[in-house]
Design a protein around this motif. Sequence first.
Motif, short mmCIF file in Angstrom:
data_model
loop_
_atom_site.label_atom_id
_atom_site.label_comp_id
_atom_site.label_asym_id
_atom_site.label_seq_id
_atom_site.Cartn_x
_atom_site.Cartn_y
_atom_site.Cartn_z
N GLN A 171 0.82 -1.22 0.00
CA GLN A 171 0.00 0.00 0.00
C GLN A 171 0.85 1.25 0.00
OE1 GLN A 171 -2.95 -0.85 -0.40
NE2 GLN A 171 -3.07 -2.89 0.50
N GLY A 172 2.14 1.09 0.29
CA GLY A 172 3.00 2.24 0.48
C GLY A 172 3.27 3.00 -0.81
N ARG A 173 3.59 4.24 -0.68
CA ARG A 173 3.99 5.03 -1.83
C ARG A 173 5.33 5.71 -1.54
NH1 ARG A 173 1.67 9.33 -3.71
NH2 ARG A 173 2.69 9.05 -5.70
N GLY A 174 6.22 4.95 -0.94
CA GLY A 174 7.55 5.47 -0.68
C GLY A 174 7.61 6.44 0.47
N CYS A 175 8.69 7.21 0.51
CA CYS A 175 8.90 8.17 1.58
C CYS A 175 8.17 9.46 1.27
CB CYS A 175 10.39 8.43 1.76
SG CYS A 175 10.72 9.79 2.91
N ALA A 176 7.29 9.86 2.17
CA ALA A 176 6.49 11.06 1.94
C ALA A 176 7.37 12.30 1.81
CB ALA A 176 5.50 11.25 3.09
N LEU A 177 8.45 12.32 2.57
CA LEU A 177 9.35 13.47 2.51
C LEU A 177 10.03 13.54 1.15
CD1 LEU A 177 9.79 15.15 5.29
CD2 LEU A 177 9.05 12.81 5.67
N ALA A 178 10.55 12.43 0.70
CA ALA A 178 11.21 12.40 -0.60
C ALA A 178 10.21 12.72 -1.72
CB ALA A 178 11.85 11.03 -0.84
N ASN A 179 9.03 12.16 -1.63
CA ASN A 179 8.01 12.45 -2.63
C ASN A 179 7.71 13.94 -2.68
OD1 ASN A 179 7.92 9.72 -2.94
ND2 ASN A 179 5.83 9.45 -2.18
N ALA A 180 7.63 14.55 -1.51
CA ALA A 180 7.35 15.98 -1.45
C ALA A 180 8.45 16.77 -2.15
CB ALA A 180 7.18 16.44 -0.01
N ALA A 181 9.68 16.34 -1.96
CA ALA A 181 10.80 17.02 -2.61
C ALA A 181 10.67 16.95 -4.12
CB ALA A 181 12.13 16.42 -2.17
N VAL A 182 10.13 15.84 -4.60
CA VAL A 182 9.94 15.69 -6.04
C VAL A 182 8.80 16.58 -6.52
CG1 VAL A 182 9.20 14.10 -7.85
CG2 VAL A 182 10.87 13.36 -6.14
N GLU A 183 7.74 16.63 -5.74
CA GLU A 183 6.56 17.40 -6.17
C GLU A 183 6.77 18.89 -6.06
OE1 GLU A 183 2.40 16.16 -6.01
OE2 GLU A 183 3.00 15.08 -4.21
N LEU A 184 7.50 19.32 -5.03
CA LEU A 184 7.64 20.75 -4.77
C LEU A 184 8.98 21.23 -5.29
CD1 LEU A 184 6.28 20.54 -1.13
CD2 LEU A 184 4.98 20.92 -3.23
N ALA A 185 9.01 21.56 -6.56
CA ALA A 185 10.28 21.94 -7.19
C ALA A 185 10.77 23.31 -6.74
CB ALA A 185 10.12 21.89 -8.70
N GLU A 186 9.86 24.16 -6.29
CA GLU A 186 10.29 25.50 -5.87
C GLU A 186 11.26 25.36 -4.72
OE1 GLU A 186 7.37 24.12 -5.56
OE2 GLU A 186 5.69 25.48 -6.02
N LYS A 187 12.45 25.90 -4.88
CA LYS A 187 13.47 25.64 -3.85
C LYS A 187 13.28 26.51 -2.62
CE LYS A 187 17.10 28.58 -5.83
NZ LYS A 187 16.11 29.37 -6.59
N ASP A 188 12.33 27.44 -2.63
CA ASP A 188 12.08 28.24 -1.44
C ASP A 188 10.78 27.85 -0.75
OD1 ASP A 188 10.59 29.07 -3.56
OD2 ASP A 188 10.58 31.19 -2.99
N HIS A 189 10.25 26.70 -1.10
CA HIS A 189 9.03 26.23 -0.46
C HIS A 189 9.30 25.92 1.01
CE1 HIS A 189 5.49 23.82 0.51
NE2 HIS A 189 4.95 24.22 -0.62
N PRO A 190 8.39 26.34 1.90
CA PRO A 190 8.62 26.12 3.34
C PRO A 190 8.85 24.67 3.72
CG PRO A 190 6.35 26.84 2.88
CD PRO A 190 7.15 27.09 1.66
#
Lengths: 203, 203
Positions: free
Chosen positions: B113-132
Amino acid sequence: MTPRFSPVPAEPLTPVPVMPPRERILAAASDLFYRQGIRAVGVDAIAETAGTNKMTLYRHFESKDVLVAEYLRRLAGKSEVFWAHIQREHPDSPRKQLGSWLEAAGRDANDPQGRGCALANAAVELAEKDHPARRVIEEHKRASRDRLAKLCADAGLKQPEMLADELFLLLEGARVCAQSIGADSPCCRFVRMGEAIIASHEK
Amino acid sequence: MTPRFSPVPAEPLTPVPVMPPRERILAAASDLFYRQGIRAVGVDAIAETAGTNKMTLYRHFESKDVLVAEYLRRLAGKSEVFWAHIQREHPDSPRKQLGSWLEAAGRDANDPQGRGCALANAAVELAEKDHPARRVIEEHKRASRDRLAKLCADAGLKQPEMLADELFLLLEGARVCAQSIGADSPCCRFVRMGEAIIASHEK
DNA sequence: TTGATTTGGTACCGATCGGTAACATATAGG
DNA sequence: CCTATATGTTACCGATCGGTACCAAATCAA
């Protein structure tokens, strides 16, 4: 200040036949999707970047989703070209081919402008498991891993399947890590790690 | 068919004091963000899933972006709890702690059921490098890698820093690979690979 | 019981999303 | 030259996006 004379017909910026719209759209989509993310880029932005409009885009791609799939298919194709290249480079030394692979992977994982593997990123962004892009992604990843396994076997290394899995996951990890941790991250040591792992499979 | 009598006042589905809205929102956001992706989930959906409304959501989180950051911060916190757990489990055997880590990581990477590491996934989704969210991600990843390095050193293994990098990237790779390749992927062999790599660093 | 704070509900905002209709223009082939 | 095809332009569609104004209901402290 209205023009008093009819303007000199502007010469096209590129006198040579410009890329056809379909290619321009694909090129624009590649750039934007990779740098900003697939969901973050709208079709309007793609059309504008491609120097065309949304109508023409939809004449060539029936939806954004199939444009995404085609974008990924092209990248998978470039990967094929790369594998052919290293094979041509060292036709009779799988060991050197593996070296070429490692070096190229290291360059790729450490590209400061890079945002990892576009295919893997797409898999993260497109959670719907019936998205047309998912077939492309899975096939490409599976093929890459299998090519690597064949290389490890041909190179006469111990437990080639396991070695291939290790190197494959190491690269996948390095490319995603480059996005989460910025500078000075483990992926700086990717090549050295790869060499150490290969060495541990030496006979 | 209009009701002829005033309806019996509906009892609340949960008689016990329900979670406060802020927690419900965070719980709903966690579930939806992880399963569907951050950009794929709108604030309306979160509020509805949390059994509240958008207004209350914005009373507790000044924007979707800070909600995302808080969602990730909570996950990073749970990771801290996990590290404390394996330390408590084997207080005087770093080697067994490393074993616990490997086993848990393997379970995690192979969760269907897993979709990997949520933190890593977020890094992929949020390309803006100044995102909080990016600060949270980078700090968590860096801390995880460093904890792992300390564990490898305490376990008395050779080249602990490099070993930690190898295991770290192996796990990052396994979690992203689970999303690109579906079943029967290299990450099925994650634990075995980890053990082999650790063995190659034995003195 | 009073008064302050926290929620819920609803309607709304401007912007953007993916996608289309209709028509004008350019281009190329015969 | 005429005609078919590909492209450009503009305006539009309904839906959804993140975010807010406003007010009623509920809750809670004093």
